[in-house]
Design a protein around this motif. Sequence first.
Motif, PDB file in Angstrom:
ATOM      1  N   TRP A  61       9.554 -35.690   9.594  1.00  0.00           N
ATOM      2  CA  TRP A  61       8.735 -34.360  10.309  1.00  0.00           C
ATOM      3  C   TRP A  61       9.858 -33.383  10.325  1.00  0.00           C
ATOM      4  O   TRP A  61       9.747 -32.138  10.273  1.00  0.00           O
ATOM      5  CB  TRP A  61       8.356 -34.716  11.667  1.00  0.00           C
ATOM      6  N   VAL A  62      11.409 -33.720  10.279  1.00  0.00           N
ATOM      7  CA  VAL A  62      12.221 -32.707  10.054  1.00  0.00           C
ATOM      8  C   VAL A  62      12.043 -31.733   8.674  1.00  0.00           C
ATOM      9  O   VAL A  62      12.074 -30.729   8.840  1.00  0.00           O
ATOM     10  CB  VAL A  62      13.716 -33.200  10.162  1.00  0.00           C
ATOM     11  N   PHE A  63      11.686 -32.500   7.658  1.00  0.00           N
ATOM     12  CA  PHE A  63      11.423 -32.016   6.536  1.00  0.00           C
ATOM     13  C   PHE A  63       9.910 -31.057   6.475  1.00  0.00           C
ATOM     14  O   PHE A  63       9.796 -30.161   5.835  1.00  0.00           O
ATOM     15  CB  PHE A  63      11.519 -32.484   5.319  1.00  0.00           C
ATOM     16  N   SER A  64       9.312 -31.992   6.637  1.00  0.00           N
ATOM     17  CA  SER A  64       7.651 -31.579   6.916  1.00  0.00           C
ATOM     18  C   SER A  64       7.445 -30.373   7.722  1.00  0.00           C
ATOM     19  O   SER A  64       6.601 -29.541   7.308  1.00  0.00           O
ATOM     20  CB  SER A  64       6.728 -32.928   7.322  1.00  0.00           C
ATOM     21  N   SER A  65       8.022 -30.078   8.793  1.00  0.00           N
ATOM     22  CA  SER A  65       7.737 -28.969   9.794  1.00  0.00           C
ATOM     23  C   SER A  65       8.157 -27.861   9.167  1.00  0.00           C
ATOM     24  O   SER A  65       7.473 -26.775   9.112  1.00  0.00           O
ATOM     25  CB  SER A  65       8.461 -29.203  11.047  1.00  0.00           C
ATOM     26  N   LEU A  67       8.674 -27.439   5.716  1.00  0.00           N
ATOM     27  CA  LEU A  67       7.711 -27.031   4.573  1.00  0.00           C
ATOM     28  C   LEU A  67       6.490 -26.554   4.995  1.00  0.00           C
ATOM     29  O   LEU A  67       5.772 -25.805   4.357  1.00  0.00           O
ATOM     30  CB  LEU A  67       7.625 -28.599   3.660  1.00  0.00           C
ATOM     31  N   LEU A  68       5.743 -27.239   6.205  1.00  0.00           N
ATOM     32  CA  LEU A  68       4.590 -26.592   6.556  1.00  0.00           C
ATOM     33  C   LEU A  68       4.492 -25.062   6.812  1.00  0.00           C
ATOM     34  O   LEU A  68       3.656 -24.672   6.404  1.00  0.00           O
ATOM     35  CB  LEU A  68       4.105 -27.609   7.513  1.00  0.00           C
ATOM     36  N   LEU A 225      -1.165 -31.361   7.621  1.00  0.00           N
ATOM     37  CA  LEU A 225      -1.090 -32.341   8.714  1.00  0.00           C
ATOM     38  C   LEU A 225      -1.596 -33.647   8.096  1.00  0.00           C
ATOM     39  O   LEU A 225      -1.079 -34.565   8.183  1.00  0.00           O
ATOM     40  CB  LEU A 225      -1.747 -31.792   9.975  1.00  0.00           C
ATOM     41  N   VAL A 226      -2.819 -33.643   7.521  1.00  0.00           N
ATOM     42  CA  VAL A 226      -3.259 -34.871   6.817  1.00  0.00           C
ATOM     43  C   VAL A 226      -2.639 -35.182   5.818  1.00  0.00           C
ATOM     44  O   VAL A 226      -2.421 -36.544   5.569  1.00  0.00           O
ATOM     45  CB  VAL A 226      -4.938 -34.624   6.272  1.00  0.00           C
ATOM     46  N   MET A 227      -1.992 -34.458   4.774  1.00  0.00           N
ATOM     47  CA  MET A 227      -1.181 -35.051   3.675  1.00  0.00           C
ATOM     48  C   MET A 227       0.169 -35.652   4.278  1.00  0.00           C
ATOM     49  O   MET A 227       0.565 -36.658   3.614  1.00  0.00           O
ATOM     50  CB  MET A 227      -0.859 -33.586   2.969  1.00  0.00           C
ATOM     51  N   VAL A 228       0.641 -34.996   5.466  1.00  0.00           N
ATOM     52  CA  VAL A 228       1.952 -35.827   5.882  1.00  0.00           C
ATOM     53  C   VAL A 228       1.571 -36.920   6.787  1.00  0.00           C
ATOM     54  O   VAL A 228       2.444 -37.792   6.402  1.00  0.00           O
ATOM     55  CB  VAL A 228       2.563 -34.587   6.735  1.00  0.00           C
ATOM     56  N   GLU A 229       0.649 -36.854   7.558  1.00  0.00           N
ATOM     57  CA  GLU A 229       0.358 -38.387   8.573  1.00  0.00           C
ATOM     58  C   GLU A 229      -0.637 -39.226   7.988  1.00  0.00           C
ATOM     59  O   GLU A 229      -0.700 -40.269   8.534  1.00  0.00           O
ATOM     60  CB  GLU A 229      -0.014 -37.542   9.926  1.00  0.00           C
ATOM     61  N   GLY A 230      -1.586 -38.795   6.938  1.00  0.00           N
ATOM     62  CA  GLY A 230      -2.640 -39.574   6.572  1.00  0.00           C
ATOM     63  C   GLY A 230      -2.054 -40.767   5.905  1.00  0.00           C
ATOM     64  O   GLY A 230      -1.085 -40.796   5.143  1.00  0.00           O
ATOM     65  N   GLY A 231      -2.440 -42.105   6.402  1.00  0.00           N
ATOM     66  CA  GLY A 231      -1.861 -43.259   5.786  1.00  0.00           C
ATOM     67  C   GLY A 231      -0.651 -43.838   6.373  1.00  0.00           C
ATOM     68  O   GLY A 231      -0.141 -44.830   6.082  1.00  0.00           O
ATOM     69  N   PHE A 242     -10.705 -37.294   9.529  1.00  0.00           N
ATOM     70  CA  PHE A 242     -11.755 -36.768   9.181  1.00  0.00           C
ATOM     71  C   PHE A 242     -12.038 -35.375  10.041  1.00  0.00           C
ATOM     72  O   PHE A 242     -12.575 -34.472   9.350  1.00  0.00           O
ATOM     73  CB  PHE A 242     -13.148 -37.439   9.866  1.00  0.00           C
ATOM     74  N   SER A 243     -11.558 -35.216  11.209  1.00  0.00           N
ATOM     75  CA  SER A 243     -11.708 -34.049  12.014  1.00  0.00           C
ATOM     76  C   SER A 243     -10.998 -33.087  11.411  1.00  0.00           C
ATOM     77  O   SER A 243     -11.149 -31.656  11.321  1.00  0.00           O
ATOM     78  CB  SER A 243     -11.326 -34.175  13.392  1.00  0.00           C
ATOM     79  N   LEU A 244      -9.519 -33.160  10.884  1.00  0.00           N
ATOM     80  CA  LEU A 244      -8.582 -32.380  10.296  1.00  0.00           C
ATOM     81  C   LEU A 244      -9.183 -31.769   9.037  1.00  0.00           C
ATOM     82  O   LEU A 244      -9.194 -30.497   8.757  1.00  0.00           O
ATOM     83  CB  LEU A 244      -7.280 -32.807  10.269  1.00  0.00           C
ATOM     84  N   ILE A 245      -9.723 -32.482   8.211  1.00  0.00           N
ATOM     85  CA  ILE A 245     -10.259 -32.418   6.847  1.00  0.00           C
ATOM     86  C   ILE A 245     -11.418 -31.528   7.157  1.00  0.00           C
ATOM     87  O   ILE A 245     -11.599 -30.243   6.142  1.00  0.00           O
ATOM     88  CB  ILE A 245     -10.525 -33.562   6.116  1.00  0.00           C
ATOM     89  N   SER A 246     -12.363 -31.906   7.878  1.00  0.00           N
ATOM     90  CA  SER A 246     -13.556 -31.049   8.248  1.00  0.00           C
ATOM     91  C   SER A 246     -12.951 -29.462   8.724  1.00  0.00           C
ATOM     92  O   SER A 246     -13.597 -28.575   8.218  1.00  0.00           O
ATOM     93  CB  SER A 246     -14.417 -31.417   9.369  1.00  0.00           C
ATOM     94  N   LEU A 247     -12.056 -29.442   9.591  1.00  0.00           N
ATOM     95  CA  LEU A 247     -11.636 -28.202  10.148  1.00  0.00           C
ATOM     96  C   LEU A 247     -11.036 -27.457   9.038  1.00  0.00           C
ATOM     97  O   LEU A 247     -11.340 -26.400   8.952  1.00  0.00           O
ATOM     98  CB  LEU A 247     -10.442 -28.678  11.349  1.00  0.00           C
ATOM     99  N   SER A 248     -10.297 -27.852   8.257  1.00  0.00           N
ATOM    100  CA  SER A 248      -9.647 -27.429   6.927  1.00  0.00           C
ATOM    101  C   SER A 248     -10.609 -26.749   6.104  1.00  0.00           C
ATOM    102  O   SER A 248     -10.709 -25.352   5.641  1.00  0.00           O
ATOM    103  CB  SER A 248      -8.806 -28.270   6.182  1.00  0.00           C
ATOM    104  N   LEU A 249     -11.541 -27.611   5.816  1.00  0.00           N
ATOM    105  CA  LEU A 249     -12.717 -27.197   4.795  1.00  0.00           C
ATOM    106  C   LEU A 249     -13.655 -25.830   5.477  1.00  0.00           C
ATOM    107  O   LEU A 249     -13.769 -24.765   4.758  1.00  0.00           O
ATOM    108  CB  LEU A 249     -13.580 -28.181   4.627  1.00  0.00           C
ATOM    109  N   ILE A 250     -13.987 -26.053   6.870  1.00  0.00           N
ATOM    110  CA  ILE A 250     -14.776 -24.980   7.682  1.00  0.00           C
ATOM    111  C   ILE A 250     -13.912 -23.890   7.466  1.00  0.00           C
ATOM    112  O   ILE A 250     -14.512 -22.646   7.314  1.00  0.00           O
ATOM    113  CB  ILE A 250     -15.193 -25.404   8.724  1.00  0.00           C
ATOM    114  N   THR A 251     -12.816 -23.917   8.052  1.00  0.00           N
ATOM    115  CA  THR A 251     -11.995 -22.391   8.062  1.00  0.00           C
ATOM    116  C   THR A 251     -11.647 -21.881   6.903  1.00  0.00           C
ATOM    117  O   THR A 251     -11.604 -20.710   6.560  1.00  0.00           O
ATOM    118  CB  THR A 251     -10.695 -22.870   8.796  1.00  0.00           C
ATOM    119  N   PHE A 252     -11.566 -22.874   5.700  1.00  0.00           N
ATOM    120  CA  PHE A 252     -11.450 -22.074   4.364  1.00  0.00           C
ATOM    121  C   PHE A 252     -12.709 -21.445   4.005  1.00  0.00           C
ATOM    122  O   PHE A 252     -12.681 -20.398   3.202  1.00  0.00           O
ATOM    123  CB  PHE A 252     -11.144 -23.373   3.266  1.00  0.00           C
ATOM    124  N   ILE A 253     -13.938 -22.208   4.298  1.00  0.00           N
ATOM    125  CA  ILE A 253     -15.160 -21.191   3.957  1.00  0.00           C
ATOM    126  C   ILE A 253     -15.116 -19.925   4.549  1.00  0.00           C
ATOM    127  O   ILE A 253     -15.482 -18.988   4.051  1.00  0.00           O
ATOM    128  CB  ILE A 253     -16.034 -22.133   4.156  1.00  0.00           C
TER     129      ILE A 253
END
Length: 508
Positions: A61-65, A67-68, A225-231, A242-253
């Motif tokens: 997370w020291v790198f991911s934060s 980069l994000l 956040l999904v890319m970094v913490e998923g799996g 699922f919640s974060l991907i839904s949020l990402s898609l809805i806000t992108f639309i």
Amino acid sequence: MGTATLERQEVKQASPNKTKKPLVLAAIMLAMFMAAIEATIVSTAMPAIAADLGGFSLYSWVFSSYLLMNAVTVLIYGKLSDLFGRKPILTFGIIVFLIGSLLCGMATSIEMLIVFRFIQGFGAGAVMPIASTIVGDMYTKEERAKIQGYLSSVWGISAILGPAIGGLLVQYVSWRFVFWVNIPLGILAIIGLYLFLHEGVEKKKHSIDYAGAGLLFVSVSSFMLVMVEGGVRWEWISAPVFSLISLSLITFIFFILQEKRAKDPMMPFDIWQERSILIANTTSLTTGVMLIGISSFLPAFVQGVMERPPIVAGFTLTTMSIGWPIAAMIAGRLLLKIGFRTTSIIGGVALILGSIIFMTLSPDDGPVWAAFGSFMIGVGMGFSTTAFIVSIQSTVPWQKRGVATASNMFMRTLGSTIGAALLGGILNSRIQEHLRENGALDQFSLDSTTLLLNEEQRNQLTESMRVLLQDGLTSALQTVYLVVAGFAVISFLLILLLPKKNEENGNS
């Protein structure tokens, strides 16, 4: 309106009060060096930081934060620089970066460091795209190609100096100075910009697209956040993912809908209608995946499988950062003779050759062969990225150059973030599969692979244990490099789609 006339008008618009180009270029290179060295110098210091602050589980997370925040702000800064001028926005970015750097050096826990890295990344998002955009403003197309080569050399110098400076500071002073070393560089860059850069920004009332900026921020943040913490923290099939991907898609639309009706959109979609920009940005996404695939996992191969010390692993990566600026400088000269497309094709071929070397890499090949593969990837990136940036900046007018340049860098950062998650997942599943096939899951876990990265711990393993783990790491990394080679082929095919004749007069 002809190309030469457009170029003269834009250079005049960018620098009406006799901007001192060499001194502004020096200030820009200082700012870029400050941001570029951050990556290599912090990587070198991280083991010492983790040992002092603890919290190894939050290491990534020291790198991911950083980069994000870099990724989610880069487009916003690009647009703001088109509205208010490059100088105030770049200065703001550098100041925020320096505040973050000062705080990082004062951190007393890993959690504090991660928060302060968010602040650092928030400022860093302005540095790279706006620095490149100022060059696009000050110089004509002919000059621009050569100057982009100089900017690329900053990466090569930082890649060589970063590990050395980081190592010396950690060993003889304190890891805290790894962050503080940026402060004098940033102050000098700000002084240079204020004294020598004079812009002719049209004074008019701007309508800032706050809604677009907010929606983009939420969409990209939740996706990353999904890319970094998923799996890792969450299973891929779980409620948080699922919640974060839904949020990402809805806000992108909603972001797309907002941009279509905004008076001054954060991301003008018409720039993506230019074929050269669409192809350059899509290719930057695929090369971003390649870039993270090589830089993240090559040291593990050199240290864990080839059993070489960290300094040798660092050398194999440094050659990429040497190949990049050399190729960028050659590309700058070739662009005007053979065009953007042919220059990019040379880069595409180099990327494929480099990925073939990695795909066939074996423990017996030695670090020099690995370093050569890394060098070839750097050459490929140098040719292609230089051609892309100069092509994009030659296609759009001044008012859109900031966001157009930022869009390319955003796509490469997005590619790296996707690549880190995708390739990390492939690596982990292949190692686990290898352990399962050899009936060693009760004896070893995924984390056991880290035993290979420490010479002392590696020597404590029995011969059969060591071979089992090394074979697993080798086959897993070869699978990763097979995927990287696939992305190299996709990148090459995309480059072939670039228009044969470049529109050199932008929107005139």
